[in-house]
Design a protein around this motif. Structure first.
Motif, PDB file in Angstrom:
ATOM      1  N   PRO A  64       0.830  -1.206   0.000  1.00  0.00           N
ATOM      2  CA  PRO A  64       0.000   0.000   0.000  1.00  0.00           C
ATOM      3  C   PRO A  64       0.862   1.252   0.000  1.00  0.00           C
ATOM      4  CG  PRO A  64      -0.704  -1.551   1.699  1.00  0.00           C
ATOM      5  CD  PRO A  64       0.590  -2.046   1.157  1.00  0.00           C
ATOM      6  N   PRO A  65       0.409   2.340  -0.534  1.00  0.00           N
ATOM      7  CA  PRO A  65      -0.928   2.575  -1.087  1.00  0.00           C
ATOM      8  C   PRO A  65      -1.030   2.147  -2.550  1.00  0.00           C
ATOM      9  CG  PRO A  65       0.304   4.617  -1.084  1.00  0.00           C
ATOM     10  CD  PRO A  65       1.202   3.570  -0.465  1.00  0.00           C
ATOM     11  N   PHE A  66      -2.222   1.685  -2.921  1.00  0.00           N
ATOM     12  CA  PHE A  66      -2.549   1.370  -4.304  1.00  0.00           C
ATOM     13  C   PHE A  66      -4.058   1.507  -4.479  1.00  0.00           C
ATOM     14  CE2 PHE A  66      -2.207  -2.684  -2.023  1.00  0.00           C
ATOM     15  CZ  PHE A  66      -3.458  -3.252  -2.260  1.00  0.00           C
ATOM     16  N   GLN A  67      -4.523   1.343  -5.706  1.00  0.00           N
ATOM     17  CA  GLN A  67      -5.945   1.519  -6.001  1.00  0.00           C
ATOM     18  C   GLN A  67      -6.548   0.227  -6.534  1.00  0.00           C
ATOM     19  OE1 GLN A  67      -5.879   4.853  -8.747  1.00  0.00           O
ATOM     20  NE2 GLN A  67      -6.554   6.222  -7.107  1.00  0.00           N
ATOM     21  N   LEU A  68      -7.792  -0.026  -6.136  1.00  0.00           N
ATOM     22  CA  LEU A  68      -8.574  -1.137  -6.663  1.00  0.00           C
ATOM     23  C   LEU A  68      -9.756  -0.564  -7.433  1.00  0.00           C
ATOM     24  CD1 LEU A  68      -8.761  -3.639  -3.656  1.00  0.00           C
ATOM     25  CD2 LEU A  68      -7.346  -3.818  -5.706  1.00  0.00           C
ATOM     26  N   GLN A  69     -10.021  -1.142  -8.608  1.00  0.00           N
ATOM     27  CA  GLN A  69     -11.166  -0.714  -9.407  1.00  0.00           C
ATOM     28  C   GLN A  69     -12.247  -1.785  -9.328  1.00  0.00           C
ATOM     29  OE1 GLN A  69     -10.536  -0.208 -13.612  1.00  0.00           O
ATOM     30  NE2 GLN A  69     -12.242   1.218 -13.759  1.00  0.00           N
ATOM     31  N   PHE A  70     -13.470  -1.363  -9.065  1.00  0.00           N
ATOM     32  CA  PHE A  70     -14.617  -2.247  -8.935  1.00  0.00           C
ATOM     33  C   PHE A  70     -15.562  -1.987 -10.099  1.00  0.00           C
ATOM     34  CE2 PHE A  70     -12.815  -1.549  -4.821  1.00  0.00           C
ATOM     35  CZ  PHE A  70     -12.890  -2.769  -4.188  1.00  0.00           C
ATOM     36  N   SER A  71     -16.026  -3.065 -10.745  1.00  0.00           N
ATOM     37  CA  SER A  71     -16.928  -2.910 -11.878  1.00  0.00           C
ATOM     38  C   SER A  71     -17.858  -4.105 -11.977  1.00  0.00           C
ATOM     39  CB  SER A  71     -16.140  -2.751 -13.186  1.00  0.00           C
ATOM     40  OG  SER A  71     -15.379  -3.905 -13.448  1.00  0.00           O
ATOM     41  N   SER A  72     -19.023  -3.865 -12.569  1.00  0.00           N
ATOM     42  CA  SER A  72     -19.992  -4.919 -12.829  1.00  0.00           C
ATOM     43  C   SER A  72     -20.922  -4.432 -13.921  1.00  0.00           C
ATOM     44  CB  SER A  72     -20.787  -5.255 -11.558  1.00  0.00           C
ATOM     45  OG  SER A  72     -21.633  -6.358 -11.786  1.00  0.00           O
ATOM     46  N   ILE A  73     -21.464  -5.363 -14.677  1.00  0.00           N
ATOM     47  CA  ILE A  73     -22.368  -4.998 -15.775  1.00  0.00           C
ATOM     48  C   ILE A  73     -23.591  -4.294 -15.205  1.00  0.00           C
ATOM     49  CG2 ILE A  73     -23.860  -5.929 -17.592  1.00  0.00           C
ATOM     50  CD1 ILE A  73     -21.816  -8.174 -17.934  1.00  0.00           C
ATOM     51  N   GLY A  74     -23.936  -3.144 -15.793  1.00  0.00           N
ATOM     52  CA  GLY A  74     -25.092  -2.375 -15.362  1.00  0.00           C
ATOM     53  C   GLY A  74     -24.791  -1.368 -14.270  1.00  0.00           C
ATOM     54  N   PHE A  75     -23.526  -1.302 -13.835  1.00  0.00           N
ATOM     55  CA  PHE A  75     -23.139  -0.378 -12.766  1.00  0.00           C
ATOM     56  C   PHE A  75     -21.954   0.466 -13.215  1.00  0.00           C
ATOM     57  CE2 PHE A  75     -25.212  -3.895 -10.635  1.00  0.00           C
ATOM     58  CZ  PHE A  75     -26.034  -3.263  -9.719  1.00  0.00           C
ATOM     59  N   SER A  76     -21.843   1.654 -12.653  1.00  0.00           N
ATOM     60  CA  SER A  76     -20.707   2.525 -12.936  1.00  0.00           C
ATOM     61  C   SER A  76     -19.480   2.014 -12.192  1.00  0.00           C
ATOM     62  CB  SER A  76     -20.996   3.962 -12.481  1.00  0.00           C
ATOM     63  OG  SER A  76     -22.090   4.485 -13.186  1.00  0.00           O
ATOM     64  N   ASP A  77     -18.304   2.160 -12.804  1.00  0.00           N
ATOM     65  CA  ASP A  77     -17.050   1.741 -12.169  1.00  0.00           C
ATOM     66  C   ASP A  77     -16.755   2.624 -10.968  1.00  0.00           C
ATOM     67  OD1 ASP A  77     -16.929   0.006 -14.263  1.00  0.00           O
ATOM     68  OD2 ASP A  77     -15.141   0.875 -15.175  1.00  0.00           O
ATOM     69  N   PHE A  78     -16.036   2.057  -9.994  1.00  0.00           N
ATOM     70  CA  PHE A  78     -15.640   2.800  -8.809  1.00  0.00           C
ATOM     71  C   PHE A  78     -14.204   2.431  -8.471  1.00  0.00           C
ATOM     72  CE2 PHE A  78     -15.182   3.341  -4.204  1.00  0.00           C
ATOM     73  CZ  PHE A  78     -15.650   4.634  -4.058  1.00  0.00           C
ATOM     74  N   THR A  79     -13.398   3.424  -8.122  1.00  0.00           N
ATOM     75  CA  THR A  79     -12.011   3.201  -7.741  1.00  0.00           C
ATOM     76  C   THR A  79     -11.829   3.576  -6.279  1.00  0.00           C
ATOM     77  OG1 THR A  79     -11.283   3.681  -9.990  1.00  0.00           O
ATOM     78  CG2 THR A  79      -9.606   3.756  -8.278  1.00  0.00           C
ATOM     79  N   ALA A  80     -11.234   2.644  -5.509  1.00  0.00           N
ATOM     80  CA  ALA A  80     -11.016   2.869  -4.077  1.00  0.00           C
ATOM     81  C   ALA A  80      -9.523   2.845  -3.784  1.00  0.00           C
ATOM     82  CB  ALA A  80     -11.712   1.791  -3.257  1.00  0.00           C
ATOM     83  N   ASN A  81      -9.108   3.675  -2.839  1.00  0.00           N
ATOM     84  CA  ASN A  81      -7.712   3.716  -2.399  1.00  0.00           C
ATOM     85  C   ASN A  81      -7.504   2.750  -1.243  1.00  0.00           C
ATOM     86  OD1 ASN A  81      -6.843   5.786  -4.176  1.00  0.00           O
ATOM     87  ND2 ASN A  81      -7.890   7.280  -2.883  1.00  0.00           N
TER      88      ASN A  81
END
Length: 110
Positions: A64-81
Motif C-alpha cells: 500500500p498505497p494502491f488503487q482497486l477498481q470495482f466494476s460490474s455490468i449495469g453499474f458505474s465503475d468505482f475506484t477505491a484507495n
C-alpha cells in the motif's frame, strides 16, 4: 535435519512476507450484494470477483498505497484507495444510465 527445517521455515516466511490482503463487500444503492463484480488492481493484471453474497478477498504482493477498481455490468465503475494491509472495504456501486439506440432489422427479397 535442523538445517533443512530452518531453511524451509525461512522460505515460508519469505513467501508470506509482503502479502497485502484486502477484503470487503460490494453492494448496490439498496445495500443488496452484487455477485460476480470485478475487483482489479489498477495498472496490474491482478484481480478477483465477488462471491454470491458480494464478498471478496484480494491478496497481492503490492505494498500500500494502491488503487482497486470495482466494476460490474449495469453499474458505474468505482475506484477505491487502499492505504493499509488487512483493510476492509464496503463498496457501493451506482447503477449506470446506459441509453441504447434502436436496431432496425429488415429483410430484402430478390
Amino acid at each position: 535435519m535442523k538445517k533443512l527445517m530452518f531453511v524451509s521455515l525461512m522460505l515460508l516466511g519469505l513467501a508470506t512476507y509482503g502479502q497485502t490482503t484486502v477484503q470487503g463487500k460490494v453492494v448496490d444503492e439498496n445495500n443488496e450484494p452484487i455477485p460476480g463484480a470485478n475487483v482489479i488492481l489498477v495498472g496490474k493484471a491482478e484481480g478477483t470477483t465477488t462471491d454470491f453474497d458480494g464478498n471478496f478477498t484480494f491478496n497481492t504482493d503490492e505494498e500500500p498505497p494502491f488503487q482497486l477498481q470495482f466494476s460490474s455490468i449495469g453499474f458505474s465503475d468505482f475506484t477505491a484507495n487502499v492505504t493499509s494491509n488487512n483493510q476492509t472495504l464496503t463498496i457501493t456501486l451506482s447503477e449506470a444510465n446506459t441509453l441504447l439506440d434502436e436496431i432496425v432489422i429488415s429483410k430484402q427479397t430478390n
